[in-house]
Scaffold this motif. Structure first.
Motif, PDB file in Angstrom:
ATOM      1  N   ASP A  77       0.925  -1.196   0.301  1.00 54.62           N
ATOM      2  CA  ASP A  77      -0.259  -0.048   0.392  1.00 54.62           C
ATOM      3  C   ASP A  77       0.609   1.381   0.258  1.00 54.62           C
ATOM      4  O   ASP A  77       2.097   1.716   1.091  1.00 54.62           O
ATOM      5  N   SER A  79       0.176   4.262  -0.052  1.00 57.65           N
ATOM      6  CA  SER A  79      -0.060   5.747   0.765  1.00 57.65           C
ATOM      7  C   SER A  79      -0.129   5.337   2.167  1.00 57.65           C
ATOM      8  O   SER A  79       0.227   6.802   3.053  1.00 57.65           O
ATOM      9  N   LEU A  80       1.015   3.585   3.063  1.00 58.88           N
ATOM     10  CA  LEU A  80       1.513   3.854   4.250  1.00 58.88           C
ATOM     11  C   LEU A  80       3.378   3.998   4.168  1.00 58.88           C
ATOM     12  O   LEU A  80       3.960   3.856   4.625  1.00 58.88           O
ATOM     13  N   TYR A  82       6.842   5.421   3.681  1.00 56.35           N
ATOM     14  CA  TYR A  82       7.269   6.495   4.673  1.00 56.35           C
ATOM     15  C   TYR A  82       7.846   8.056   3.345  1.00 56.35           C
ATOM     16  O   TYR A  82       7.832   7.429   1.961  1.00 56.35           O
TER      17      TYR A  82
END
Lengths: 196, 207
Positions: A77, A79-80, A82
């Protein structure tokens, strides 16, 4: 599935252990590609040896393609993942300082440790300078803080700023990188260096 | 073949593929059906009205009541300090920051428990924690906190203790009177504005 730590598939300690193993592999590849030679590294600024450019850009686009395909398959994912926050003024200033240090010393921080590990004296001196720099930054933080924290932009992606999808930007980056490799090879024949 | 040409032959087609396919926007579900069933069976998502009433009376800052009914129903009556996130709007980006956090205890409530449980299940499947359901919903809230029934004289002491707590909590929260009176007291003032979320939170890490 991924990122493994965020989704608690592996623990923080396992993560550090994996980083340790990968780090050893990274250092080994750096050394065996000749990245422990300051003359080879500095060559990218003079045009006689552009292996730094080629290796790091190949690594970047390989990693980028890997992440994009993993995301496509639903294995990670994004969006997770960093993303370093962007502070443009300090990034530019830091880049200039780092570049100057790179030309003068012939190493970047990672490769200096690579050189030190096989006993290069110049690498050890470079590390001394590196720690000096860390001390100056740390002790004088109050002085630098204004510049250091100026112009926070969050964590934008270049693709977002250009209004392109990640995939299209990825393709552009690959084409640009390959074109740069051509230019780099041309530079190597244009400004050759006999021996280093 | 030159290494560079080989590299180009591999990377350019891969780049073309990744440029041509749409990005994957599906969110992988965090819990399997079995794991979710196990959680449902333990009823660990429920918070009793007594706990909520106690936190409300003590003005516990970690409590956040979330009304999952429609905004019309929310306007008519809501618990003190509740925010309104109708189930239909649950996945809206502006509520992500409220639902996906690790500081406050979010308690969903609806008239019964069905809508609240729906909200809980969806947020649980998204991998959010710290979300709970008010046991029995508003209906039971009124029965137990606002209009507690005096237990029989033959009841054990615990029942009386519970009754006393409920009665005093109900009084403190504007109950002890017909339900209608409570409606007027908790008119618009008890409605903090929901601030739209700025940006999705990311997991820290990196080098």
């Amino acid at each position: 599935m991924g990122p493994l730590v965020v989704n608690e598939i592996i623990t923080e300690n396992t993560n550090l252990f994996l980083a340790f193993i990968i780090g050893i592999g990274f250092g080994f590849v750096l050394e065996s590609s000749g990245f422990s030679s300051s003359r080879k590294l500095a060559g990218v600024f003079y045009g006689y040896d552009t292996v730094v450019l080629k290796v790091f850009f190949t690594a970047a686009i390989t990693g980028m393609l890997g992440l994009l395909f993993f995301s496509l398959f639903g294995w990670i994912d994004l969006s997770l993942v960093y993303v370093n926050p962007t502070f443009l003024p300090s990034a530019i200033l830091g880049g200039v300082i780092m570049g100057l240090g790179f030309i003068m010393g012939g190493y970047c921080p990672g490769t200096s440790f690579c050189g030190a590990s096989i006993g290069k004296i110049d690498a050890l001196v470079f590390i001394g300078g590196l720690f000096l720099g860390v001390l100056i930054f740390g002790l004088g933080y109050d002085i630098w803080e204004g510049i250091y924290m100026a112009g926070s932009m969050g964590d934008p992606k270049v693709s977002e700023s250009l209004g392109l999808s990640d995939g299209v930007f990825g393709l552009l980056l690959i084409v640009v990188a390959l074109a740069m490799f051509r230019v780099a090879e041309w530079a190597e024949t244009k400004w050759p260096r006999e021996e280093y | 073949m030159k290494a560079q040409n080989l590299l180009a032959l591999i990377l350019i087609p891969m780049g073309l593929i990744i440029a041509a396919v749409p990005p994957n926007t599906t969110k992988p579900y965090k819990l399997t059906a079995g794991e979710l069933l196990a959680e449902v069976n333990t009823r660990s998502q429920y918070v009793t009205p007594e706990t909520v009433a106690d936190m409300l009376v003590n003005k516990d800052p970690t409590l956040r009541l979330i009304d999952v009914r429609s905004s019309d129903e929310f306007e008519k009556f809501s618990l003190p300090g509740a925010v309104n996130i109708p189930v239909a709007d649950l996945l809206s980006d502006k509520y992500t920051e409220i639902l996906d956090q690790g500081v406050k205890m979010n308690v969903f409530y609806s008239n019964g428990t069905i809508a609240a449980n729906e909200a809980w299940m969806i947020t649980r499947q998204l991998g959010y924690s710290n979300n709970f359901v008010l046991e029995g919903g508003l209906n039971y809230w009124f029965d137990s906190i606002m209009n507690p029934q005096k237990p029989d004289n033959t009841s054990p002491d615990e029942e009386f203790a519970k009754y006393d707590f409920r009665k005093s909590a109900g009084m403190a929260l504007g109950g002890g009177a017909p339900v209608q009176a409570a409606v007027d007291k908790t008119a618009p003032s008890s409605k903090p504005a929901v601030k739209p979320a700025q940006k999705k939170k990311k997991a820290a890490g990196g080098c």
